[in-house]
Design a protein around this motif. Structure first.
Motif, short mmCIF file in Angstrom:
data_model
loop_
_atom_site.label_atom_id
_atom_site.label_comp_id
_atom_site.label_asym_id
_atom_site.label_seq_id
_atom_site.Cartn_x
_atom_site.Cartn_y
_atom_site.Cartn_z
N THR A 50 0.87 -1.27 -0.13
CA THR A 50 0.10 0.09 -0.13
C THR A 50 0.78 1.18 0.04
O THR A 50 0.67 2.20 -0.62
CB THR A 50 -0.85 0.02 1.21
OG1 THR A 50 -1.56 -1.17 1.03
CG2 THR A 50 -1.89 1.38 1.18
N GLU A 51 1.99 1.24 0.90
CA GLU A 51 2.87 2.61 0.73
C GLU A 51 3.54 2.44 -0.40
O GLU A 51 3.67 3.79 -1.10
CB GLU A 51 3.76 2.04 1.85
CG GLU A 51 3.41 2.06 3.32
CD GLU A 51 3.18 0.69 3.87
OE1 GLU A 51 2.68 -0.02 3.00
OE2 GLU A 51 3.06 0.67 5.33
N ALA A 52 3.71 1.58 -1.17
CA ALA A 52 4.68 1.57 -2.50
C ALA A 52 3.60 2.22 -3.72
O ALA A 52 3.75 3.17 -4.26
CB ALA A 52 4.89 0.16 -3.04
N LEU A 53 2.23 1.92 -3.44
CA LEU A 53 1.09 2.50 -4.54
C LEU A 53 0.95 4.08 -4.11
O LEU A 53 0.88 5.03 -5.00
CB LEU A 53 -0.31 1.77 -4.20
CG LEU A 53 -1.10 2.37 -5.30
CD1 LEU A 53 -0.81 2.22 -6.84
CD2 LEU A 53 -2.61 1.54 -5.14
N ASP A 54 1.11 4.39 -2.68
CA ASP A 54 0.97 5.78 -2.18
C ASP A 54 2.01 6.56 -2.79
O ASP A 54 1.88 7.74 -3.23
CB ASP A 54 0.76 5.71 -0.82
CG ASP A 54 -0.49 5.41 -0.22
OD1 ASP A 54 -1.47 5.03 -0.95
OD2 ASP A 54 -0.47 5.01 0.84
N THR A 55 3.29 6.12 -2.89
CA THR A 55 4.48 6.70 -3.27
C THR A 55 4.09 6.90 -4.82
O THR A 55 4.58 8.21 -5.37
CB THR A 55 5.75 5.83 -3.10
OG1 THR A 55 6.03 5.62 -1.75
CG2 THR A 55 7.01 6.56 -3.81
N ILE A 56 3.62 5.97 -5.39
CA ILE A 56 3.52 5.91 -6.98
C ILE A 56 2.62 7.15 -7.34
O ILE A 56 2.85 8.19 -8.10
CB ILE A 56 3.27 4.80 -7.70
CG1 ILE A 56 4.31 3.78 -7.48
CG2 ILE A 56 2.76 5.06 -9.09
CD1 ILE A 56 3.61 2.27 -8.04
#
Length: 490
Positions: A95-101
Motif C-alpha cells: 500500500t505504501e508503494a502505491l501511495d508513493t507512485i
C-alpha cells in the motif's frame, strides 16, 4: 531448483541480517511475467500478461541496487520515486508503494502495462547497464502494475485543496488530460474535462486493445477524478461545439490545457487506398475497442470487416495492436508489412514478440505501392515492392531504398494502415490565432505554454506522436504552470 517461496525466504533473511550485497542482487534471476498461452489468447480478448505473484514481485524488487543517484527516476517523464516504491515492494509494504507512485502518477495500472519502460526508466537503470540490456534491468513496469492491481481498492483519492474560485478547462481526456485535470483539481481549482468521444479516456479507451489494457482499469482511474469532483463532459468537439475564445471569454474559464491528440490518420497516397476494406488503424481500433466490435454475436452490432487475409502496414505499437486485434476478430492470416528491418521497428520488443507468438507474419523490407479491387470496389490484392537499407535519414534510422523490378502481388481482403497520425486541422481552422508549426502541431514553450495567455498544450497535439507517459509528463508540466499562473507566480 529452489521454489520462489524458498528463494524469497533466503533473500529476506540475508536482507534482515544486512548480508545481501549488490553482487548477490545481480545474481537474483529476473522474474518472467506469467502469460496466457499464445494459441489460446489469439482467440480471446482477455489480457495477455497475467501479472506477478507476491513472491515474484518481492524477488524482482530485491534485484534493485538502491543507487544513491537513482538514475531510474531521471528516466521517468513524470519523475516517479521509483527507488522508494521498489524498496517498499521488496519489504512487503505494498500500500505504501502505491501511495508513493500516486504522489506523481494518477495512472499506475495503466503505465505499468503500456509504458515503454525499456526506453525510459529501465534504460537508465544501473542494473540494466551492468547487464548491457535494458530488458534485463529491474522490471519496474511489472512492479508498478503489481501494486496498482493489488492495492486498487485500498488507495484513497488524492486530497484536494480549498476552493480557489478559479476554473480550468482540460480539452481531451487522454493520459495527458487526465493527469493535468488531477493536478489542477488538487490545487483547488474547479476543473472540467471536455472529450470529443462518447466515453472519456482518449487513446487509452479507443487506441489500446483490451488484451493489453483492460478498459475496466481505465474506467477506475477516471472514477478517481469524478470522486475529486472533476466534471467530465463528453461529445464536445473543441472548435465546433465551442471555441477556445468562447470557453475563456464567455464561459469563464481562467486557464486551459489542450490535450486533443493527433487524430488525423496518415495514408501513403497510393492507388487503391479508397477501396472498401482499407482502414486507417485509428478507425479499425476505435471500432474494435471503443465501439465493442470485438464482441461477437448480439453483444455488438458495430460494423467491422473481420477479414480473411489481412495486411497491416507499419511497424509501431499501433500496427502490432491492429494485427493482433485482427487475429482475435477471426482473420485467417495477418501479414505485417514494414519497409525497414525488425531492428528498426519502433514497436516495443515485447509487443513484436507477442505478435509473432500469436501467428502474425512479419514481412520486412517491403512496402505496398498499389491496392487492387474487384468489380464491386472491394480490395482483393496488394502489390508490394522490396527495399534495401541505405544511409540514415532524419529519424536516425537507415533510409529504405526501393529495389527496381522487385514487385510482387499478395491476395488480401482487408488492409489496416498504421503509419502514424498528424494534427487534425479542425482546431487550426477554428483558432488561427493559436501558433502552429509547419506540421500543424501546436507550438509550445518549456512549460507547455502557447502564445495565448492562459492556454497550454501538450502530448500528441504538440509533439505529433508521443507515448502515454510522455503525454502524462506534459500534463504534469502544464498543470504546474497553470497552477503557478492562477496563483500569480508566473
Amino acid at each position: 531448483m529452489k521454489s520462489n517461496m524458498e528463494l524469497l525466504k533466503e533473500l529476506m533473511e540475508k536482507e534482515a541480517a544486512g548480508e545481501l550485497t549488490n553482487k548477490e542482487r545481480m545474481k537474483i534471476p529476473q522474474q518472467p511475467m506469467p502469460e496466457q498461452d499464445p494459441n489460446e489468447r489469439r482467440s480471446n480478448i482477455n489480457e495477455v500478461a497475467l501479472g506477478y505473484t507476491e513472491e515474484q514481485a518481492r524477488i524482482e524488487a530485491m534485484r534493485c541496487l538502491d543507487c544513491k543517484n537513482a538514475p531510474c527516476i531521471e528516466g521517468c517523464p513524470v519523475q516517479i520515486d521509483i527507488r522508494s516504491f521498489v524498496k517498499q515492494i521488496a519489504d512487503g509494504k505494498f500500500t505504501e508503494a502505491l501511495d508513493t507512485i500516486k504522489q506523481t502518477s494518477l495512472l499506475p495500472a495503466v503505465c505499468g502495462r503500456v509504458c515503454p519502460q525499456e526506453t525510459q526508466c529501465q534504460e537508465t537503470c544501473t542494473l540494466g547497464k551492468v547487464m548491457k540490456d535494458p530488458m534485463k534491468a529491474v522490471s519496474i513496469g511489472r512492479l508498478e502494475r503489481y501494486v496498482a492491481d493489488r492495492c486498487a481498492e485500498q488507495s484513497e483519492s488524492p486530497k484536494v485543496a480549498e476552493d480557489t474560485g478559479k476554473k480550468v478547462a482540460i480539452v481531451g481526456s487522454g493520459p495527458g488530460g487526465l493527469v493535468a485535470a488531477a493536478d489542477c483539481r488538487r490545487a483547488g481549482h474547479k476543473v472540467t474535462v471536455f472529450e470529443a468521444f462518447h466515453k472519456p479516456g482518449g487513446v487509452l479507451m479507443y487506441g489500446i486493445p483490451e488484451f493489453r489494457l483492460p478498459k475496466e482499469l481505465v474506467a477506475k482511474e477516471i472514477e478517481t477524478l469524478k470522486q475529486m469532483d472533476v466534471e467530465i463532459m463528453c461529445n464536445f468537439i473543441i472548435g465546433k461545439t465551442r471555441s477556445i475564445s468562447q470557453l475563456m471569454n464567455e464561459d469563464g474559464y481562467d486557464a486551459m490545457f489542450l490535450a486533443v491528440g493527433a487524430g488525423l490518420p496518415r495514408f501513403m497516397n497510393i492507388p487503391g487506398e479508397n477501396l472498401i476494406g482499407v482502414y486507417s488503424a485509428n478507425e479499425y481500433l476505435t471500432r474494435a475497442n471503443l465501439m465493442n466490435a470485438y464482441k461477437f454475436g448480439s453483444e455488438s452490432d458495430t460494423p467491422i470487416i473481420r477479414g480473411g487475409k489481412v495486411a497491416v502496414i507499419g511497424g509501431g505499437n499501433v500496427a502490432m495492436d491492429a494485427a493482433r486485434t485482427a487475429l482475435r476478430l477471426g482473420a485467417e492470416s495477418v501479414k505485417l508489412i514494414y519497409r525497414r528491418t525488425e531492428k528498426e521497428m519502433p514497436a516495443r520488443i515485447e509487443e513484436i514478440h507477442h505478435a509473432k507468438e500469436e501467428g502474425v507474419e512479419v514481412n520486412i523490407l517491403k512496402s505496398p505501392i498499389e491496392y487492387k479491387g474487384d468489380e464491386e470496389g472491394w480490395v482483393k490484392s496488394m502489390v508490394c515492392q522490396s527495399f534495401e537499407l541505405g544511409e540514415p535519414d532524419d529519424s536516425g534510422r537507415r533510409r529504405p531504398v526501393p529495389i527496381e523490378g522487385s514487385e510482387e502481388e499478395f491476395e488480401i481482403d482487408t488492409v489496416i494502415v498504421a503509419i502514424g497520425n498528424k494534427a487534425n486541422p479542425l482546431l487550426r481552422r477554428a483558432t488561427p490565432e493559436l501558433e502552429y508549426n509547419k506540421w500543424g502541431n501546436i507550438n509550445i514553450g518549456e512549460n507547455c505554454e502557447t502564445n495565448l495567455p492562459g492556454v497550454y498544450a501538450g502530448g500528441d497535439a504538440a509533439l505529433g506522436a508521443a507515448t502515454v507517459i510522455l503525454a502524462m509528463g506534459h500534463g504534469r508540466t502544464a498543470a504546474k504552470a497553470i497552477n503557478d499562473y492562477l496563483s500569480g507566480k508566473s
